[in-house]
Scaffold this active site. Structure first.
Site, PDB file in Angstrom:
ATOM      1  N   TYR A 174      39.367  -9.706 -15.987  1.00 30.96           N
ATOM      2  CA  TYR A 174      40.276  -9.629 -17.140  1.00 30.96           C
ATOM      3  C   TYR A 174      40.961 -10.981 -17.261  1.00 30.96           C
ATOM      4  O   TYR A 174      41.769 -11.355 -16.408  1.00 30.96           O
ATOM      5  CB  TYR A 174      41.283  -8.513 -16.897  1.00 30.96           C
ATOM      6  CG  TYR A 174      42.246  -8.225 -18.021  1.00 30.96           C
ATOM      7  CD1 TYR A 174      42.143  -7.050 -18.754  1.00 30.96           C
ATOM      8  CD2 TYR A 174      43.275  -9.101 -18.343  1.00 30.96           C
ATOM      9  CE1 TYR A 174      43.041  -6.746 -19.769  1.00 30.96           C
ATOM     10  CE2 TYR A 174      44.172  -8.818 -19.358  1.00 30.96           C
ATOM     11  CZ  TYR A 174      44.052  -7.641 -20.070  1.00 30.96           C
ATOM     12  OH  TYR A 174      44.947  -7.363 -21.074  1.00 30.96           O
ATOM     13  N   SER A 175      40.640 -11.760 -18.311  1.00 26.11           N
ATOM     14  CA  SER A 175      41.256 -13.061 -18.540  1.00 26.11           C
ATOM     15  C   SER A 175      40.983 -13.977 -17.348  1.00 26.11           C
ATOM     16  O   SER A 175      39.829 -14.223 -17.015  1.00 26.11           O
ATOM     17  CB  SER A 175      42.744 -12.884 -18.822  1.00 26.11           C
ATOM     18  OG  SER A 175      43.331 -14.078 -19.260  1.00 26.11           O
ATOM     19  N   LEU A 176      42.022 -14.473 -16.677  1.00 30.08           N
ATOM     20  CA  LEU A 176      41.818 -15.280 -15.480  1.00 30.08           C
ATOM     21  C   LEU A 176      40.924 -14.562 -14.472  1.00 30.08           C
ATOM     22  O   LEU A 176      40.218 -15.196 -13.677  1.00 30.08           O
ATOM     23  CB  LEU A 176      43.168 -15.604 -14.839  1.00 30.08           C
ATOM     24  CG  LEU A 176      43.154 -16.341 -13.499  1.00 30.08           C
ATOM     25  CD1 LEU A 176      42.588 -17.752 -13.657  1.00 30.08           C
ATOM     26  CD2 LEU A 176      44.544 -16.369 -12.885  1.00 30.08           C
TER      27      LEU A 176
ATOM     28  N   HIS B 136      45.227 -16.081 -25.297  1.00 34.95           N
ATOM     29  CA  HIS B 136      44.514 -15.153 -26.170  1.00 34.95           C
ATOM     30  C   HIS B 136      45.063 -15.151 -27.593  1.00 34.95           C
ATOM     31  O   HIS B 136      45.117 -14.117 -28.258  1.00 34.95           O
ATOM     32  CB  HIS B 136      44.512 -13.742 -25.570  1.00 34.95           C
ATOM     33  CG  HIS B 136      44.123 -13.739 -24.125  1.00 34.95           C
ATOM     34  ND1 HIS B 136      42.891 -14.187 -23.708  1.00 34.95           N
ATOM     35  CD2 HIS B 136      44.819 -13.420 -23.005  1.00 34.95           C
ATOM     36  CE1 HIS B 136      42.834 -14.117 -22.387  1.00 34.95           C
ATOM     37  NE2 HIS B 136      43.991 -13.657 -21.943  1.00 34.95           N
TER      38      HIS B 136
ATOM     39  N   GLU C 148      38.160 -13.302 -14.935  1.00 37.61           N
ATOM     40  CA  GLU C 148      36.754 -13.693 -15.058  1.00 37.61           C
ATOM     41  C   GLU C 148      36.432 -14.873 -14.151  1.00 37.61           C
ATOM     42  O   GLU C 148      35.348 -14.950 -13.563  1.00 37.61           O
ATOM     43  CB  GLU C 148      36.395 -14.004 -16.512  1.00 37.61           C
ATOM     44  CG  GLU C 148      36.375 -12.773 -17.397  1.00 37.61           C
ATOM     45  CD  GLU C 148      35.363 -12.852 -18.534  1.00 37.61           C
ATOM     46  OE1 GLU C 148      34.332 -13.550 -18.393  1.00 37.61           O
ATOM     47  OE2 GLU C 148      35.592 -12.200 -19.569  1.00 37.61           O
TER      48      GLU C 148
END
Length: 332
Positions: free
Chosen positions: A113-115, A217, A117
């Site tokens: 999720y976000s970072l 985002h 990844e």
């Protein structure tokens, strides 16, 4: 350089009836003292954190462990400097994964999720620990140099309802994430945070400001595009040991490269869509969160139903060893 990822449906354990998905959380989930009981009592977790301290090097004169455990949990609202929080989350996520592996829990795929990844890619061996820390440090310095102050606000309500409220438009807020049918995140300029919180509370909504300083985002991140893309382009991405699934595209990750990592940072997070896409492939799913809060595991249950097996490795309420033991009991 891009790395080709395993095809959709190809898993590390193709004969298993149930697929195990390991989840990695992003910015805003950090808090001081995360994983403290494991750090004191779990040899694998402690050694993994020490490895992260070594790979990261000192952060303004302190190790990552000193940053994480040097202040009480009650002060976590101040744990929002990107140069501290991002590498700390990488260290915790990677170390939790090693502890889960040591307990015999092997995922069929990784979902960040976000970072998260970047954390998932590091766990999968796409980046070495040294490369991953170097990347998050470089990005943190770019954010500090290039971005205006911003805020992110979690809202317990359907995204469509939230975005239709007049206070959201007035605050110039953008939809940053849809996590479940009843949870979304907004990104907005810092100056609009207090008025927007007041407007949403007047609507009877449950809200929480995230401990972040920049507008992930959303368009507020655009001034950092060139720097973030160039930083990723200088890294070498390897073939992963586990298949990766993306919350940015809600699809299997075909190629990890600079363009994708920018999309992860700039585009909206589609966690609900990613979970539904995995479920649509037809095989039963179970989720273990290698992150500090257990929030992603809760979102997975909200999306797929309370019967879904989705457990956190740890959470902010303590009893880390008990949480790990429950995961080991249910997943092995």
């Amino acid at each position: 350089m891009g790395a080709t990822i395993m095809a959709a449906g190809e898993t590390a354990n193709p004969q298993a009836a149930v697929r195990t998905v390991m989840l990695f959380a992003g910015q805003g989930s950090q808090y001081y003292q995360m994983g403290r009981e494991l750090q004191a009592s779990d040899a694998v977790f402690r050694a993994s954190l020490a490895r992260c301290d070594q790979a990261a090097g000192p952060v303004e004169g302190r190790s990552l462990s000193q940053i994480i455990y040097g202040r009480p949990m009650a002060e976590s609202a101040g744990f929002d400097r990107q140069i501290e929080s991002a590498p700390a989350l990488l260290a915790i996520g990677w170390s939790l994964a090693q502890s889960l592996f040591a307990r015999g829990i092997r995922p069929d795929l990784l979902l960040g999720y976000s970072l998260g990844e970047t954390i998932a890619a590091t766990v999968a061996g796409v980046l070495t620990l040294e490369e991953a820390f170097s990347l998050v440090f470089e990005n943190a310095r770019s954010f500090e140099a290039l971005l205006a102050p911003a805020a992110m606000l979690a809202v317990l309500a359907p995204a469509a309802r939230v975005m239709a409220l007049p206070g959201v438009a007035a605050a110039r807020a953008e939809l940053a994430a849809i996590n479940s049918p009843q949870h979304c995140v907004l990104t907005l300029p810092r100056a609009g945070l207090a008025p927007l919180m007041a407007a949403l509370e007047a609507e009877g909504l449950v809200i929480a400001a995230l401990p972040v300083r920049y507008g992930f985002h959303a368009s507020l991140l655009d001034p950092a595009e060139a720097a973030v893309t160039a930083a990723a382009a200088r890294r070498h991405f390897r073939r992963p040991a586990f298949p990766l699934f993306s919350c940015a595209t809600a699809a299997p990750l075909a190629v990890l490269d600079a363009a994708h990592l920018w999309q992860v940072a700039r585009g909206p997070i589609r966690f609900e869509a990613a979970i539904r896409a995995l479920a649509a492939e037809g095989r039963p799913l179970r989720f273990v969160e290698a992150g500090p809060t257990g929030t992603l595991a809760a979102f997975a249950r909200q999306v797929l139903g309370a019967q879904t097996l989705a457990l956190p490795a740890i959470n902010q309420f303590g009893h880390d060893l008990r949480s790990m033991a429950l995961v080991e009991e249910r997943f092995r």
